[in-house]
Design a protein around this motif. Sequence first.
Motif, PDB file in Angstrom:
ATOM      1  N   LYS A  62      51.221  30.126  47.395  1.00 27.03           N
ATOM      2  CA  LYS A  62      52.085  29.045  46.927  1.00 27.03           C
ATOM      3  C   LYS A  62      52.549  28.180  48.108  1.00 27.03           C
ATOM      4  O   LYS A  62      52.551  26.950  48.030  1.00 27.03           O
ATOM      5  N   SER A  83      46.532  26.671  40.096  1.00 30.20           N
ATOM      6  CA  SER A  83      46.206  27.377  41.330  1.00 30.20           C
ATOM      7  C   SER A  83      44.739  27.810  41.304  1.00 30.20           C
ATOM      8  O   SER A  83      44.038  27.734  42.316  1.00 30.20           O
ATOM      9  N   LEU A  84      44.258  28.242  40.136  1.00 30.55           N
ATOM     10  CA  LEU A  84      42.839  28.607  40.004  1.00 30.55           C
ATOM     11  C   LEU A  84      41.949  27.425  40.368  1.00 30.55           C
ATOM     12  O   LEU A  84      40.934  27.578  41.058  1.00 30.55           O
ATOM     13  N   ARG A  89      43.536  37.493  35.625  1.00 26.76           N
ATOM     14  CA  ARG A  89      44.521  36.536  36.151  1.00 26.76           C
ATOM     15  C   ARG A  89      45.595  36.283  35.110  1.00 26.76           C
ATOM     16  O   ARG A  89      46.788  36.300  35.397  1.00 26.76           O
ATOM     17  N   ILE A 126      47.940  39.334  34.356  1.00 26.00           N
ATOM     18  CA  ILE A 126      48.956  39.560  35.391  1.00 26.00           C
ATOM     19  C   ILE A 126      50.015  38.462  35.337  1.00 26.00           C
ATOM     20  O   ILE A 126      51.216  38.733  35.447  1.00 26.00           O
ATOM     21  N   ARG A 134      44.133  42.034  41.725  1.00 23.29           N
ATOM     22  CA  ARG A 134      44.305  41.976  40.263  1.00 23.29           C
ATOM     23  C   ARG A 134      43.429  43.009  39.566  1.00 23.29           C
ATOM     24  O   ARG A 134      43.855  43.673  38.640  1.00 23.29           O
ATOM     25  N   GLU A 142      49.772  28.802  37.196  1.00 23.37           N
ATOM     26  CA  GLU A 142      48.766  29.814  37.547  1.00 23.37           C
ATOM     27  C   GLU A 142      47.362  29.229  37.439  1.00 23.37           C
ATOM     28  O   GLU A 142      46.501  29.468  38.285  1.00 23.37           O
ATOM     29  N   PRO A 187      51.028  23.832  42.984  1.00 23.22           N
ATOM     30  CA  PRO A 187      50.830  23.960  41.534  1.00 23.22           C
ATOM     31  C   PRO A 187      52.129  24.213  40.761  1.00 23.22           C
ATOM     32  O   PRO A 187      52.330  23.666  39.676  1.00 23.22           O
ATOM     33  N   GLN A 188      53.008  25.018  41.332  1.00 23.85           N
ATOM     34  CA  GLN A 188      54.264  25.332  40.643  1.00 23.85           C
ATOM     35  C   GLN A 188      55.091  24.055  40.444  1.00 23.85           C
ATOM     36  O   GLN A 188      55.587  23.784  39.343  1.00 23.85           O
ATOM     37  N   ALA A 238      42.681  24.968  42.405  1.00 21.34           N
ATOM     38  CA  ALA A 238      42.748  24.790  43.855  1.00 21.34           C
ATOM     39  C   ALA A 238      41.992  25.900  44.579  1.00 21.34           C
ATOM     40  O   ALA A 238      41.298  25.650  45.573  1.00 21.34           O
ATOM     41  N   GLU A 239      42.100  27.130  44.082  1.00 22.31           N
ATOM     42  CA  GLU A 239      41.407  28.249  44.728  1.00 22.31           C
ATOM     43  C   GLU A 239      39.894  28.081  44.612  1.00 22.31           C
ATOM     44  O   GLU A 239      39.146  28.433  45.527  1.00 22.31           O
ATOM     45  N   GLU A 262      45.030  46.336  40.166  1.00 24.36           N
ATOM     46  CA  GLU A 262      46.294  46.477  39.425  1.00 24.36           C
ATOM     47  C   GLU A 262      46.011  46.818  37.973  1.00 24.36           C
ATOM     48  O   GLU A 262      46.596  47.747  37.413  1.00 24.36           O
ATOM     49  N   ILE A 263      45.105  46.079  37.355  1.00 18.64           N
ATOM     50  CA  ILE A 263      44.794  46.319  35.940  1.00 18.64           C
ATOM     51  C   ILE A 263      44.156  47.698  35.769  1.00 18.64           C
ATOM     52  O   ILE A 263      44.490  48.431  34.837  1.00 18.64           O
ATOM     53  N   ARG A 321      43.824  29.901  52.881  1.00 19.71           N
ATOM     54  CA  ARG A 321      44.273  29.379  51.580  1.00 19.71           C
ATOM     55  C   ARG A 321      43.140  29.322  50.557  1.00 19.71           C
ATOM     56  O   ARG A 321      43.311  29.732  49.409  1.00 19.71           O
ATOM     57  N   ASP A 322      41.980  28.803  50.987  1.00 21.86           N
ATOM     58  CA  ASP A 322      40.922  28.513  50.022  1.00 21.86           C
ATOM     59  C   ASP A 322      39.935  29.654  49.821  1.00 21.86           C
ATOM     60  O   ASP A 322      39.204  29.673  48.843  1.00 21.86           O
ATOM     61  N   GLN A 335      49.438  26.187  49.345  1.00 22.23           N
ATOM     62  CA  GLN A 335      48.876  25.174  48.438  1.00 22.23           C
ATOM     63  C   GLN A 335      49.825  23.997  48.317  1.00 22.23           C
ATOM     64  O   GLN A 335      50.332  23.688  47.234  1.00 22.23           O
ATOM     65  N   LYS A 377      42.151  34.062  48.024  1.00 24.47           N
ATOM     66  CA  LYS A 377      41.542  34.166  46.693  1.00 24.47           C
ATOM     67  C   LYS A 377      40.772  35.477  46.550  1.00 24.47           C
ATOM     68  O   LYS A 377      40.896  36.174  45.549  1.00 24.47           O
TER      69      LYS A 377
END
Lengths: 682, 682
Positions: B315, A437-438, A277, A280, B276, A434, A459-460, A440-441, B279-280, B264-265, B318, B269
């Motif tokens: 975003k 958001s974790l 997380r 990224i 992620r 970020e 969160p932003q 909240a997630e 991607e990595i 969302r929850d 949330q 996630k």
Amino acid sequence: MRHFIIIAGLLCLTVKADEGMWVYTNLPKAHLKSAYGFEPTPEWTEHLMKSSVRFPQGSGSFISANGLVLTNHHVAMDYLHKISTASRNIAEDGFLATSQAAEIPITDLELNQLESIEDVTKQVEGSVRAGMTTDEATAARRSTIALIEKESKDQTKLLSQVVTLYQGGQYHLYRYKVYKDVRLVFAPEFRIAFFGGDPDNFEFPRYNLDMTVVRAYENGKPAAIKHYLKWSTEGAKADELVFVSGHPGKTNRLYTVDALRFMRDVRIKYVLDLLRRREIALLLYGSTGAEAKRHSQDELFAIQNSRKVYLGQLKGLQSNEIFAQKQSEELELRAQVAADENLRHLGDAWSEVSKAQKAHNKILVKRGLLEQMHAFNSQYFMMARTLVRLADEKQKPNGDRLFEYQDGGREVLESTLFSPAPIYEDLEVAKLSESLSLLAETYGYNHPLVQKVLNGKDPQTVAEQAVAGTKLGSVAIRKLLAGSSPAELRQSHDPFIQMALAVEKQARSVRAQYDAIVETELQAYSRISQALFAVKGTSVYPDATFTLRLAYGSVKGYRTGGADVAPMTTLGGAFDHEKAHGAVDPWLLPESWHKAKANLDLTVPFNFVSTADIIGGNSGSPVVNRDGELVGLIFDGNIQSLTSSYVYDDDVSRSVSVHSAGIMEVLKNVYHAADLVKELGQ
Amino acid sequence: MRHFIIIAGLLCLTVKADEGMWVYTNLPKAHLKSAYGFEPTPEWTEHLMKSSVRFPQGSGSFISANGLVLTNHHVAMDYLHKISTASRNIAEDGFLATSQAAEIPITDLELNQLESIEDVTKQVEGSVRAGMTTDEATAARRSTIALIEKESKDQTKLLSQVVTLYQGGQYHLYRYKVYKDVRLVFAPEFRIAFFGGDPDNFEFPRYNLDMTVVRAYENGKPAAIKHYLKWSTEGAKADELVFVSGHPGKTNRLYTVDALRFMRDVRIKYVLDLLRRREIALLLYGSTGAEAKRHSQDELFAIQNSRKVYLGQLKGLQSNEIFAQKQSEELELRAQVAADENLRHLGDAWSEVSKAQKAHNKILVKRGLLEQMHAFNSQYFMMARTLVRLADEKQKPNGDRLFEYQDGGREVLESTLFSPAPIYEDLEVAKLSESLSLLAETYGYNHPLVQKVLNGKDPQTVAEQAVAGTKLGSVAIRKLLAGSSPAELRQSHDPFIQMALAVEKQARSVRAQYDAIVETELQAYSRISQALFAVKGTSVYPDATFTLRLAYGSVKGYRTGGADVAPMTTLGGAFDHEKAHGAVDPWLLPESWHKAKANLDLTVPFNFVSTADIIGGNSGSPVVNRDGELVGLIFDGNIQSLTSSYVYDDDVSRSVSVHSAGIMEVLKNVYHAADLVKELGQ
């Protein structure tokens, strides 16, 4: 097949050569003599110990009578960033002081040099009375440790820290001389310090000039140093015996099979998910512009480094190989314990560890998010947390406080809290949003705690408003708040103080649970240690604790993927490696190297591997030969060494160093660092 | 404050202008007339419909009588990679056919062009008899749909697909002409197609030439096309009415509040964590060399794109803003349902959805890992899964099969399974080992299923051995295995067939559970749809289903962060944007553009935004004016549009297009594509 030797492996009749991170007061003298015909004298030992230097997150060594200290570029990088600006990017472009007056004071950097080690086990254990509960015994030990540290500090003015060794089998008081005025002398370009970047990290062959030279000052003048390492012109030679004197951070070689399983199946997954997380998020932030990239680069590399470490550990642990070995050794020791009536009372230590893992499993995420601040990834929040806790903790007797608020740690706490280092607001917003958001997630956006923190906003927006509204950027405000009473602090309208207060109760509660689990584990491992001692004697090294240790081994290649890997690379190899990768980032040598190529002796050794047993924290450690001369500079381990947190393997696991001859060749012919070369006696 | 208008928002008295992805058989004619004074004629409608083209994962349009098709570079990118080699990197460097003979056949690409739409609701619903259970009704519908598709295919030779609209309120039969011989005519350099890369993705202002031109062939000759779009020389003008004809993939605008919460929850996630990881893993793999980068780039960009989409959705979700609006609308509709005795039987539909979410929550991870193959991220595994299932499914009557194995999908299945496209073995190992590790991390390494797959080895070793040992790289072997009986297949020693068989039982079981949940949801949403119809009438558009839709709107800027964003950028702006970002990757214009700069009219429009309601799948859609002329090419939405999967907002949400005048200017003066320009009538 790879053959794993582990600390529990001391149960085997033969100890594999070169294992161990030895305490200076208990070196493996008999083994060194029989295997290498080498006997360290007290003078040799004291000289090497006192030449060694501890950095906040790594190691180093004195290399001149006038306070020069050698470490890695990556150990110093955080500080190089702090003294860099948009127009003068020292972390990227490097630096060479043209005179002593031109050396740049480094914000926040303090160096520790070990002066003495004292065994205080009797005093600590003496404070435990018969009939005390475990909690009471722990409190008694903690309180005694705090007292010992305070008395030593008062008497000697030296930084005094009591370290728990052998899982509570011993307590040692370490006294350090602290250097607070440290200045930058030389750093190469980032490109050659981290040549090959993330892809080459933990790989070998390597071609990195991962070095930085700083100078310790006292009273505004270069510190006069009695014990420093002489530079070896020839440097490390193939097959020779070498020593590594440094500060390995943490090993877990006593881990039970259940503890390793918990690591493999739960903890590493949690950490890797978090690291991904953050990686990224930082990549995204860094992609928004050159300044953003500069501000986030250091943290990004640290995260990528950790990610590679944990992926390597996971790979090693996701196989039956380590476990089969571990299991049979554990069963053997437990059988011996069960068979011996004097040891039988230790027999449930393993199930105590298992119980502790289960309890830890239940609070892992909550502790991570709230107490370890994974849900509040922000420097402002960290300061707010410290201020909130400081207000409460300073009301308590020293021995009752959370350990990081005890008097012994006060200086470290204040130097962090009152650091004038810049805080990048955009980066704070990116990281905080970020991580919110974790939160909240993980709990769900409607969870009461999430709503308490976010208050219906996203969160932003919360992160933007908090960063825009906080006054914690000012050191003066932080100093003011550090003097507040708990009641005063609770009246602060600062958004970060409010945020820290919002989760303080839950964070403290999970912290208390975790501390109790750690204590249970510590007690259980202490008993496993006792069983080991009883069966194998005390010729064992303790797990790493970021205190000074001596490791040793041979300069030696290894075999992997059906091919032999030679122990050394050359300066010329760096140019070949660049070419083989198309000379694109991160395989792009600095201009200075291209310009100097014709004047370089390309056959001079550049990097080398040895079997010495090291781990994270050893970065920057000097590698010395029998004569105590500096022949190399530790900067990495190979990919096969990543499980060495749990097991040691001298078959393919290797530490990686810069060669002293390579350093000297480029100091002379790439960097034209005549003064530095002269001061190193070359 | 942003004002969200959603499908449930049709309960409001005023419908916000420009919302909707309309089915061609049910256009919002009254609204177009009253709001814009525009009345589409049947000819106008048929011409636009038949000029539209569906790509496997996007949209396009015919733009010449000789089969030229315009789409996005990013829609074609997968295919550009397939026809690229180490020495000729078309995906990166672009391509212009110097003659028709030089056009390059594109492996695997098939285009669909919609010929007709037929309402088959009565036949489908007619197969449901009174007294049937839900399962029986579903089976009856499926079986009828399969029959309708097969009969249509047999009669017309056209690709025939029955689409469920309005959550089961309607069923439409779509018939497509299929073009299987498609050749590359023109693609620009990747640098200008994706100028600004991941950082600029979903942002505006933009400067992307995100276009590719291919040509459909029939019987070895350019296809003769009756319906194609005329190129507009002037292109889109500020404030004018424009239409977008394309294939939006999927929207969920009927989602209940509980469903949005689950999204969302939980779901987002899960998906983001997976993205992620991938991607990595791809970044790491790509960093090992230039060829590795080329092989993984396309997939990496797709993942980064998805990651940005889901982060944007998260975003938006949330925050209490969307939810407050949704909640009040949901309560209003439910109150109306409860108050009307004819509707009261629909009242428990919302709680049915909530129950389905709970059931889905329980199997989300298991389904992801096993059925969606997140634990087996490999092309070889996907083929093995298909072969294993095909052997079993083909024994069953057509209507009883999993839908992807029914006769209607046979061609798609075979063209995927027998594709001769290269498979990169190193990439397979990297992806498979990472995903096998996910399996072990999720269940724990000692879990029976994990041990069944890994057999005590580590994921890397298992992946390496499987890739080295498989024969599935050969199309001939795959064809042979596709003819196997279930018993024969079970005797295969191929490691991927074995791996697929190892999890087949669990995968099928969770698939069955999931299908049942989807069916329950579909029934519940169908009832919510009925309630909406009853209250608001049928002048509603159905959620997107990757079938052809018409959207409309104005070319119009927006206001964000306190500033106005103009609706158009210019070619000159691209050069300014490059300079503002230091001309480093990904803000580096191609050499061709720098060379041509002096000859370019820098004031020509390049990209523009409009309020048309689009979503993923619309990429490559033509933007046309009232006269049916092509004035632009959809390629993106702005960041504010990312929640449009759930809600539509014409305040700040915008679709982003390349301007037809900008395309023509660079075709002429950067690419000197004289033949192409001429064929476009310019």
